[in-house]
Motif scaffolding. Sequence first.
Motif, mmCIF file in Angstrom:
data_model
loop_
_atom_site.group_PDB
_atom_site.id
_atom_site.type_symbol
_atom_site.label_atom_id
_atom_site.label_comp_id
_atom_site.label_asym_id
_atom_site.label_seq_id
_atom_site.Cartn_x
_atom_site.Cartn_y
_atom_site.Cartn_z
ATOM 1 N N ILE A 1 1.024 -1.340 -0.335
ATOM 2 C CA ILE A 1 -0.013 0.211 0.086
ATOM 3 C C ILE A 1 0.875 1.411 -0.105
ATOM 4 O O ILE A 1 0.707 2.165 -0.721
ATOM 5 C CB ILE A 1 -1.067 0.060 1.279
ATOM 6 N N TYR A 2 2.085 1.137 0.872
ATOM 7 C CA TYR A 2 2.930 2.228 0.946
ATOM 8 C C TYR A 2 3.451 2.526 -0.411
ATOM 9 O O TYR A 2 3.618 3.737 -0.864
ATOM 10 C CB TYR A 2 3.739 1.896 1.821
ATOM 11 N N GLN A 3 3.949 1.336 -1.214
ATOM 12 C CA GLN A 3 4.544 1.418 -2.431
ATOM 13 C C GLN A 3 3.813 2.212 -3.442
ATOM 14 O O GLN A 3 3.970 2.805 -4.203
ATOM 15 C CB GLN A 3 5.122 0.199 -2.933
ATOM 16 N N ALA A 4 2.507 1.887 -3.424
ATOM 17 C CA ALA A 4 1.278 2.442 -4.183
ATOM 18 C C ALA A 4 1.331 3.874 -4.131
ATOM 19 O O ALA A 4 1.137 4.775 -5.373
ATOM 20 C CB ALA A 4 0.204 1.471 -4.191
ATOM 21 N N HIS A 5 1.380 4.388 -2.937
ATOM 22 C CA HIS A 5 1.092 5.657 -2.707
ATOM 23 C C HIS A 5 2.288 6.532 -3.239
ATOM 24 O O HIS A 5 2.123 7.630 -3.617
ATOM 25 C CB HIS A 5 0.735 5.959 -1.152
ATOM 26 N N ILE A 6 3.571 6.028 -3.132
ATOM 27 C CA ILE A 6 4.417 6.832 -3.563
ATOM 28 C C ILE A 6 5.100 6.704 -4.709
ATOM 29 O O ILE A 6 6.047 7.186 -5.144
ATOM 30 C CB ILE A 6 5.834 6.620 -2.461
ATOM 31 N N VAL A 7 4.585 6.008 -5.405
ATOM 32 C CA VAL A 7 5.092 5.621 -6.945
ATOM 33 C C VAL A 7 5.249 6.978 -7.726
ATOM 34 O O VAL A 7 6.428 7.127 -8.542
ATOM 35 C CB VAL A 7 4.160 4.494 -7.651
ATOM 36 N N HIS A 8 4.423 7.769 -7.506
ATOM 37 C CA HIS A 8 4.627 9.042 -8.387
ATOM 38 C C HIS A 8 5.306 10.225 -7.625
ATOM 39 O O HIS A 8 5.372 11.380 -7.909
ATOM 40 C CB HIS A 8 3.077 9.759 -8.906
ATOM 41 N N LEU A 9 5.589 9.914 -6.275
ATOM 42 C CA LEU A 9 6.261 10.773 -5.386
ATOM 43 C C LEU A 9 7.926 10.661 -5.184
ATOM 44 O O LEU A 9 8.410 11.543 -4.715
ATOM 45 C CB LEU A 9 5.653 10.937 -4.094
ATOM 46 N N LYS A 10 8.395 9.460 -6.033
ATOM 47 C CA LYS A 10 9.692 9.032 -5.623
ATOM 48 C C LYS A 10 10.684 10.463 -6.322
ATOM 49 O O LYS A 10 11.593 10.616 -5.769
ATOM 50 C CB LYS A 10 10.016 8.115 -6.238
ATOM 51 N N ASP A 11 10.132 10.863 -7.549
ATOM 52 C CA ASP A 11 10.795 12.146 -8.305
ATOM 53 C C ASP A 11 10.914 13.379 -7.472
ATOM 54 O O ASP A 11 11.439 14.269 -7.731
ATOM 55 C CB ASP A 11 10.514 11.991 -9.508
ATOM 56 N N ILE A 12 9.996 13.404 -6.510
ATOM 57 C CA ILE A 12 9.707 14.780 -5.799
ATOM 58 C C ILE A 12 10.199 14.906 -4.257
ATOM 59 O O ILE A 12 11.019 16.043 -4.163
ATOM 60 C CB ILE A 12 8.244 15.133 -5.833
ATOM 61 N N TYR A 13 10.052 13.954 -3.779
ATOM 62 C CA TYR A 13 10.657 13.859 -2.485
ATOM 63 C C TYR A 13 11.793 12.722 -2.125
ATOM 64 O O TYR A 13 11.558 11.849 -2.948
ATOM 65 C CB TYR A 13 9.533 13.527 -1.293
ATOM 66 N N ILE A 14 12.582 12.850 -1.308
ATOM 67 C CA ILE A 14 13.792 12.166 -0.940
ATOM 68 C C ILE A 14 13.065 10.609 -0.184
ATOM 69 O O ILE A 14 12.083 10.910 0.349
ATOM 70 C CB ILE A 14 14.731 12.594 -0.193
ATOM 71 N N GLU A 15 13.642 9.321 -0.386
ATOM 72 C CA GLU A 15 13.123 8.171 0.004
ATOM 73 C C GLU A 15 13.181 8.253 1.660
ATOM 74 O O GLU A 15 12.008 7.832 2.152
ATOM 75 C CB GLU A 15 14.266 7.092 -0.477
ATOM 76 N N LYS A 16 14.005 8.829 2.385
ATOM 77 C CA LYS A 16 14.051 8.919 3.874
ATOM 78 C C LYS A 16 12.719 9.713 4.136
ATOM 79 O O LYS A 16 12.020 9.307 5.178
ATOM 80 C CB LYS A 16 15.278 9.565 4.410
#
Length: 249
Positions: free
Chosen positions: A180-195
Amino acid sequence: MKKTIEFFACPETYKKLQLFSTCEELDASIYNHLKDENNRLTKTMIEVLKLIGRYSLKYMGVSFLSKNKIGELTGKSRRTVIRVCQKLEEFGMIRQYALKRKSDNQQTSNAIVILPHQKKQNVTQERLQIVTPISHPSLSIKTELKTYPEIEPLSPFQTFQHMCHCFIEDQKLISRMYGIYQAHIVHLKDIYIEKTLLSIGIEAAKIAFQAVKRKKIRSISGYFNGVLNQLLDRLYFEDMEENHWCCND
């Protein structure tokens, strides 16, 4: 002659005893302790160490559970818990500090402090001796800790998983929540740092697990999904304000 107890059981003492600044550092140390000492640890020792870690989040790495309570939660006798804690201390995984109550100066439950992981070849008997807490003027453990080798980095999934293990053992549920977490961040990885994203995912999981203790929740994963969505929305709007994306009339 009975040894004098110097420290009071109070928030100030617990803060002084902290050796970790984040949950990720604590989880990584527990993970590496268990991995390195796997051949010497019994099932009960592993269970007790994990339990101590689970109850060491308010003051990171510091637990004030009594031996009776640990025994109650693990189904073991108080004597067994005392013996297990002595072994964990001997292995350099924890350190126990005698505490007294402020009200009557009588001894109360020990503070159990999880120690940062240290590679086997660098462990010496001198390091395992009982010493005074880090903020005590007569000694500074934090200075000594700077010489410890770096903790092996965990993958995002391992970090998420180890935090969840502080609350549950259901691996399928943990994997579902991480999905669920991965699905939420799939389009955010290029905007925010992973940490940043991972810390929000972990915070959402903690809120979900803590909510289960207070009220009946039909689906933990569904509750987690809702909380995560709210936290990511908050991150987005805070970022907008910080970077002046919002226009004022």
